[in-house]
Design an enzyme around this catalytic site. Structure first.
Site, PDB file in Angstrom:
ATOM      1  N   ASP A 169       0.850  -1.202   0.000  1.00 51.49           N
ATOM      2  CA  ASP A 169       0.000   0.000   0.000  1.00 51.49           C
ATOM      3  C   ASP A 169       0.887   1.255   0.000  1.00 51.49           C
ATOM      4  OD1 ASP A 169      -2.570   1.072  -0.094  1.00 51.49           O
ATOM      5  OD2 ASP A 169      -2.839   1.077   2.078  1.00 51.49           O
ATOM      6  N   HIS A 264      -4.578   2.843  -7.311  1.00 53.04           N
ATOM      7  CA  HIS A 264      -5.739   2.471  -6.492  1.00 53.04           C
ATOM      8  C   HIS A 264      -6.996   2.246  -7.339  1.00 53.04           C
ATOM      9  CE1 HIS A 264      -3.482   2.922  -2.798  1.00 53.04           C
ATOM     10  NE2 HIS A 264      -4.523   2.447  -2.144  1.00 53.04           N
ATOM     11  N   HIS A 267      -6.576  -1.166  -8.747  1.00 53.45           N
ATOM     12  CA  HIS A 267      -6.895  -2.094  -7.646  1.00 53.45           C
ATOM     13  C   HIS A 267      -8.404  -2.296  -7.547  1.00 53.45           C
ATOM     14  CE1 HIS A 267      -8.569  -2.382  -3.572  1.00 53.45           C
ATOM     15  NE2 HIS A 267      -7.674  -3.329  -3.399  1.00 53.45           N
ATOM     16  N   HIS A 281      -5.488  -5.962   0.263  1.00 55.95           N
ATOM     17  CA  HIS A 281      -5.491  -4.663  -0.418  1.00 55.95           C
ATOM     18  C   HIS A 281      -4.095  -4.277  -0.918  1.00 55.95           C
ATOM     19  CE1 HIS A 281      -6.480  -0.383  -1.024  1.00 55.95           C
ATOM     20  NE2 HIS A 281      -5.380  -0.110  -0.361  1.00 55.95           N
TER      21      HIS A 281
HETATM   22 ZN   LIG Z   1      -4.555   1.837  -0.146  1.00 53.63          ZN
END
Ligand SMILES: [Zn+2]
Length: 379
Positions: A169, A264, A267, A281
């Protein structure tokens, strides 16, 4: 030009920091509603009992059913009201933390992450879900948490996979902030509660946030592997401390005030690939960062450095590493369609975005990762 930066009032991190939790509760009053999964509470029960006794405060255990729904957060607000608690504590992983933000509504909130898997703890936002686990809405609050407290011994005792996911992340943070900076796009720090009506133009990021985001990448390269090894031994070292600060504080401020971009959004698009559902994540964000670098034709040396880092700590380099052994162009396009909806952060990239270009970059990033693994004897 408007700029915005949002921060928690206080960030504290250290070995046995939980023993100071009672002090921070006492700055608000005598009691706190504790929002946490019962298993997470039991992991730290001795520290909670010790700090309550030392500072003369008490915890009202609200429990948590595991999903951040409007019903569950309303129930917890009722528990707080009935017990006249003076502050709210969110303790545990991402969901309990988000639930506590919704319950506290931006006031008198102490966040205690027990893992370092994401950069959500410092932010002034949360994600709401329906009871069946489907997405409901984003919520923004008037302020970031009052205190974010990390007990490094507790995080070191958690499974290493969480720490590595948190590094994934944090890996995206600089590249997304850089893209947002180059395109003068708005940042999450500028998002108010409720309607934006009445405000002038949305704010872009500060140089402060961009510098913090860049420090994420510097720290990951310098100490990511050493921190992983320390966590495998369940021991705190200075490299481990640096990566905890990177995953939670630097990445948290870097993403919220520096901006999100393609990684993101990609993602979010990858949720249509069923194989990825068992991955965390940060693991998906790491691969999506490689896709973003392919989209922007980043320097070869930078792409190699990112892949070297991912390989060193065990973050995914290919779709197969995320449970997707084969991908058709149609499937890649399905990912791209979601990544490119008008509200998505992908439009913060400093060039026009097309679904086809995103699908192409996804497939090519996967091939580049496969090639890297063959070249380095990892396949
Ligand atoms: Zn994130």
């Amino acid at each position: 030009m408007r700029k915005a930066l949002i921060l928690p009032t206080k960030y504290v991190q250290g070995e046995d920091e939980l023993l100071n939790l009672g002090y921070f509760v006492s700055t608000f009053g005598q009691s706190a509603l504790l929002i946490a999964n019962p298993d997470d509470v039991n992991r730290v029960r001795p520290q909670l009992d010790a700090t309550a006794k030392k500072f003369g405060i008490h915890f009202v255990e609200g429990g948590f059913n595991g999903e951040v729904t409007r019903e569950e957060t309303k129930r917890l607000q009722q528990v707080a009201a009935e017990n006249h608690t003076d502050c709210i504590i969110g303790l545990g992983g991402g969901k309990a933390i988000d639930a506590s933000k919704v319950v506290a509504e931006g006031e008198h909130l102490i966040i205690v992450p027990t893992i370092a898997a994401t950069d959500a703890p410092t932010s002034h936002s949360a994600v709401l879900y329906h009871a069946d686990g489907s997405f409901d809405d984003y919520a923004y609050f008037k302020q970031s948490p009052s205190v974010v407290m990390v007990d490094t011994k507790v995080v070191a005792a958690a499974p290493v996979r969480f720490l590595v996911a948190g590094m994934g992340d944090a890996l995206s943070t600089y590249f997304e902030a850089r893209a947002t900076h180059n395109s003068y796009s708005r940042v999450n720090a500028s998002l108010p509660m409720g309607s934006r009506e009445g405000l002038t133009e949305p704010a872009i990021g500060t140089y402060a946030a961009l510098a913090l985001a860049e420090l994420c990448w510097t720290n990951l390269k310098a100490d990511g592997l050493q921190a992983k090894i320390a966590c495998e031994a369940n021991l705190v070292t200075e490299a481990f401390n640096k990566i905890i600060e990177t995953n939670i504080l630097l990445s948290g401020l870097g993403f919220e005030s520096g901006g999100l971009a393609a990684a993101h959004a990609i993602h979010n698009g990858m949720t249509v690939l069923a194989g990825t559902h068992h991955y965390l994540h940060g693991e998906k964000v790491a691969f999506a960062t490689i896709v973003q670098l392919v989209m922007e034709d980043a320097a070869k040396s930078e792409l190699e450095a990112v892949m070297d880092f991912c390989a060193s700590v065990g973050l995914p380099l290919t779709l197969a590493d995320l449970g997707v052994t084969e991908i058709s162009f149609e499937e890649a396009l399905a990912v791209a369609k979601i990544a490119c909806i008008p509200e998505e952060s992908i439009h913060s990239m400093p060039f026009p975005i097309s679904e086809e270009a995103v699908a192409n970059a996804l497939i090519v990033a996967d091939r580049i990762g496969q090639d890297y693994k063959i070249r380095n004897g990892l396949a």
